[in-house]
Design a protein around this motif. Structure first.
Motif, short mmCIF file in Angstrom:
data_model
loop_
_atom_site.label_atom_id
_atom_site.label_comp_id
_atom_site.label_asym_id
_atom_site.label_seq_id
_atom_site.Cartn_x
_atom_site.Cartn_y
_atom_site.Cartn_z
N HIS A 50 0.81 -1.22 0.00
CA HIS A 50 0.00 0.00 0.00
C HIS A 50 0.85 1.27 0.00
CE1 HIS A 50 -2.86 2.98 1.68
NE2 HIS A 50 -3.79 2.22 1.12
N GLU A 267 -15.99 -0.27 2.30
CA GLU A 267 -15.41 -1.55 2.71
C GLU A 267 -15.66 -2.63 1.65
OE1 GLU A 267 -13.50 -3.89 5.92
OE2 GLU A 267 -13.26 -2.09 4.72
N ARG A 270 -13.17 -2.00 -1.01
CA ARG A 270 -11.82 -2.42 -0.59
C ARG A 270 -11.62 -3.91 -0.74
NH1 ARG A 270 -9.07 -4.69 3.65
NH2 ARG A 270 -10.96 -5.02 4.89
N THR A 271 -12.64 -4.69 -0.40
CA THR A 271 -12.51 -6.14 -0.33
C THR A 271 -13.08 -6.86 -1.54
OG1 THR A 271 -14.59 -6.27 0.93
CG2 THR A 271 -12.53 -6.13 2.19
N ASN A 308 -4.99 -3.39 -1.00
CA ASN A 308 -6.12 -3.19 -0.09
C ASN A 308 -6.20 -4.26 1.00
OD1 ASN A 308 -7.04 -0.84 -1.28
ND2 ASN A 308 -8.41 -1.91 -2.70
N PHE A 314 -3.94 -1.79 6.93
CA PHE A 314 -5.28 -2.10 7.43
C PHE A 314 -5.19 -3.13 8.56
CE2 PHE A 314 -5.59 -1.04 2.93
CZ PHE A 314 -6.55 -0.04 2.94
N ASN A 327 -10.06 3.89 6.30
CA ASN A 327 -10.18 3.02 5.13
C ASN A 327 -9.59 3.70 3.89
OD1 ASN A 327 -10.82 0.99 3.37
ND2 ASN A 327 -12.99 0.90 3.90
N HIS A 329 -8.48 2.90 1.13
CA HIS A 329 -8.33 1.89 0.08
C HIS A 329 -7.95 2.52 -1.27
CE1 HIS A 329 -12.09 2.85 -2.01
NE2 HIS A 329 -12.67 2.94 -0.82
#
Length: 391
Positions: A50, A267, A270-271, A308, A314, A327, A329
């Protein structure tokens, strides 16, 4: 891992749908930047952490075009990357031309359009007997119809345009198949521009006509814009729905408290995917970072999705947490490369999630073998072709 004299191959770096790639995690744990062998067989620098990706994205020595595009290293044989690599328009000029179309006022004008399209598609879903394949019935038409309304493509053309974009994203040995469909999209847009000159609207293409660009330049920009947005929103919606359907705790949290939706959108973005894709850039000058010298002209591949899940950025990165306080991301990149379409994408995802959970509060995965979907590795991007859900 590979032997000392063998470069890691990106053909081994695809992540399964809704699943992590342990090989990628090993690379990320080992060091932030790796020299790798791309899908096209060339050498490149893969950036997997990151902090290093963020640092590169604010370094003005990192660019998208190459001074010798015909001989530049390639991530994959693709006409859309050829177009970007040889782009005569400076990136800053590119953003300056397009930024006004993504203003807050523009997003306010788009919101009722998005709501109308989502409501129509949700009601059409409700008329079907589950389990239902929601990518074809909801996510793709929603993303494409909103994109068409925004860009200025007639609503009745969305399916035909999506078909061409689908073929444009095909990865083949020489890129000829994708090139044919890239040409078709350009031809379609040039024909559409002729009609727009006679009957302009409140859309991107009509606005670009008056910006001083030629029709060829507008068609080129339009092709890149449509390709970038063509599948990205529908994939994001699909991944979000898959996550919520597979985890009733997450689903119910949003039903009980809709104020969580904005944080949930971040979120879920991000995922969405676990890495294995990349966004090609080039070093305009030598870049020193993390003990590595990236030489001028070298291909640089930041893996935003993998970053991410970087535990240095994170806490508990594999956990989907709608109350996550920080967050940062990289789903929309960072710095001067931050996606212009991010406000529209966020709006679409939030409206879709609220509408679908309000209409289908028992959204879940079906009790059949075909779950939760499939990901096509023969195409660019994190494409989800199927997602079967029930309620």
């Amino acid at each position: 891992m590979t032997s000392a004299d063998e470069l890691p191959k990106m053909t081994e770096m695809f992540s399964p749908l809704f699943g992590r790639n342990d090989y990628l995690r090993e690379l990320q744990a080992g060091k932030p930047i790796w020299k790798v062998r791309t899908l096209a067989g060339d050498e490149a620098w893969l950036v997997v952490r990151h902090a290093e990706i963020r640092a590169l994205l604010v370094d003005r020595k990192l660019v998208r075009s190459h001074p010798d595009p015909d001989n530049a290293a390639q991530y994959v044989r693709s006409p859309i990357f050829d177009m970007v690599r040889s782009e005569p328009i400076d990136h800053a000029d590119f953003r300056a031309v397009l930024t006004p179309f993504f203003s807050r006022a523009s997003m306010r004008r788009m919101e009722p359009v998005v709501v109308s399209i989502v409501d129509e598609l949700v009601e059409a879903l409700a008329a079907r007997t589950p389990p239902v394949e929601v990518q074809e019935q909801f996510s793709v038409p929603m993303g494409m119809r909103v994109l068409c309304a925004f860009v200025g493509v007639p609503d009745e053309d969305w399916a035909a345009l999506h078909g061409m974009l689908y073929e444009m994203a095909t990865i083949d040995a020489d890129g000829d198949h994708a090139t044919r469909y890239t040409t078709k999209v350009g031809q379609y847009l040039r024909e559409l521009l002729t009609r727009k000159r006679a009957e302009p609207g409140a859309d991107v293409l009509s606005g670009l006509i008056g910006s001083g660009l030629s029709d060829d330049e507008v068609a080129r920009l339009g092709t890149m814009l449509i390709f970038a947005g063509g599948d990205s929103v529908s994939n994001s919606v699909g991944y979000a729905l898959g996550r919520l359907a597979a985890n009733p705790r997450l689903r119910d949290a949003l039903i009980e408290d809709t104020d969580l939706v904005p944080a949930a959108v971040e979120e879920l973005l991000r995922t969405a995917t676990y890495g294995g894709g990349a966004h090609p850039h080039y070093a305009a000058q030598d870049i020193e970072i993390a003990g590595v010298t990236i030489r001028a002209g070298d291909l640089v591949l930041p893996d935003f999705a993998l970053a991410n899940f970087d535990e240095r950025a994170f806490d508990n990165p594999d956990e989907i947490d709608f109350t996550r306080q920080s967050n940062p991301h990289l789903a929309f990149a960072h710095g001067v490369w931050h996606c212009l379409g991010a406000p529209l994408a966020r709006m679409e995802l939030a409206i879709a999630v609220r509408a679908l959970l309000a209409r289908f509060p028992t959204l879940c995965l079906p009790d059949v073998a075909e779950r939760p979907g499939a990901k096509d590795q023969a195409r660019l991007g994190s494409t989800m072709d199927r997602l079967v859900l029930a309620w």
